[in-house]
Design a protein around this motif. Structure first.
Motif, PDB file in Angstrom:
ATOM      1  N   TRP A 186      -9.531   6.637 -22.152  1.00  0.00           N
ATOM      2  CA  TRP A 186      -9.394   7.307 -21.254  1.00  0.00           C
ATOM      3  C   TRP A 186      -7.557   7.236 -21.962  1.00  0.00           C
ATOM      4  O   TRP A 186      -7.439   6.669 -22.084  1.00  0.00           O
ATOM      5  CB  TRP A 186      -9.833   8.233 -20.308  1.00  0.00           C
ATOM      6  N   ARG A 227      -5.358   5.709  -9.513  1.00  0.00           N
ATOM      7  CA  ARG A 227      -6.268   6.247  -9.108  1.00  0.00           C
ATOM      8  C   ARG A 227      -7.559   6.450 -10.145  1.00  0.00           C
ATOM      9  O   ARG A 227      -8.812   6.492  -9.275  1.00  0.00           O
ATOM     10  CB  ARG A 227      -5.993   7.836  -7.811  1.00  0.00           C
ATOM     11  N   LEU A 228      -6.961   6.322 -11.515  1.00  0.00           N
ATOM     12  CA  LEU A 228      -7.983   7.308 -12.553  1.00  0.00           C
ATOM     13  C   LEU A 228      -8.604   6.705 -13.018  1.00  0.00           C
ATOM     14  O   LEU A 228     -10.162   6.176 -13.834  1.00  0.00           O
ATOM     15  CB  LEU A 228      -7.525   8.121 -13.670  1.00  0.00           C
ATOM     16  N   THR A 284     -12.836   5.609 -12.456  1.00  0.00           N
ATOM     17  CA  THR A 284     -13.797   5.634 -13.715  1.00  0.00           C
ATOM     18  C   THR A 284     -14.527   4.066 -13.042  1.00  0.00           C
ATOM     19  O   THR A 284     -15.298   3.722 -14.102  1.00  0.00           O
ATOM     20  CB  THR A 284     -12.470   5.549 -14.758  1.00  0.00           C
ATOM     21  N   LEU A 325      -3.588   8.687 -21.453  1.00  0.00           N
ATOM     22  CA  LEU A 325      -2.346   9.789 -20.171  1.00  0.00           C
ATOM     23  C   LEU A 325      -1.265   9.321 -21.040  1.00  0.00           C
ATOM     24  O   LEU A 325      -0.517   8.319 -20.648  1.00  0.00           O
ATOM     25  CB  LEU A 325      -2.667   8.835 -18.889  1.00  0.00           C
TER      26      LEU A 325
END
Length: 147
Positions: A5, A21-22, A26, A7
């Motif tokens: 991912w 947190r992401l 994950t 961001l």
């Protein structure tokens, strides 16, 4: 298993816990060992904090954002944090920061928590890319596999 991912975050202090947190979510969902999750989340927090503090300049119209990309691929996790700041005039000193200073420990922490660290310029642009990776260990019963 392969997960990635990316961001695009504003250079604000509030963006650091969001990225952390992401990443934790994950890795926990994928079944990564909690100690590895913790090490990588601290390293990511330090890299993001550096991008927030140093990753821009005062030029009008300059980017007020930075990018975080995480790859969990097989047995390794690689994280990249890229900003559009002035970059480094010379490579950062790998020696630990003095214990009596408040700043300057982030890159040292990243080096201690990750297996491999690279700090360099963004190809063809201003800014810095901090990338680091770590070999993953897995929990015995990952929630992703049991869901």
């Amino acid at each position: 298993m392969s997960i990635w991912w990316s961001l695009h975050l504003r250079r604000e202090a509030a963006s650091v816990p969001l990225a952390r947190r992401l990443l934790l979510g994950t890795m926990e969902t994928a079944g990564v060992d909690p100690d590895v999750c913790y090490d990588l989340s601290v390293a990511l927090s330090e890299a993001c904090a550096n991008a927030v503090e140093h990753g821009g300049d005062a030029t009008p119209g300059a980017s007020e954002a930075y990018r975080v990309t995480a790859y969990l691929d097989g047995e390794k996790c690689r994280i990249e944090v890229a900003d559009s700041g002035p970059g480094f005039a010379r490579p950062p000193d790998p020696r630990p920061a003095r214990p009596d200073v408040e700043h300057g420990r982030g890159l040292c922490l990243i080096r201690e928590l990750a297996d491999h660290v690279h700090i360099g310029a963004r190809p063809g642009r201003c800014g810095t890319v901090v990338s680091f990776d770590k070999i993953l260990k897995w929990k015995k019963d990952p929630s992703l596999l049991t869901a």
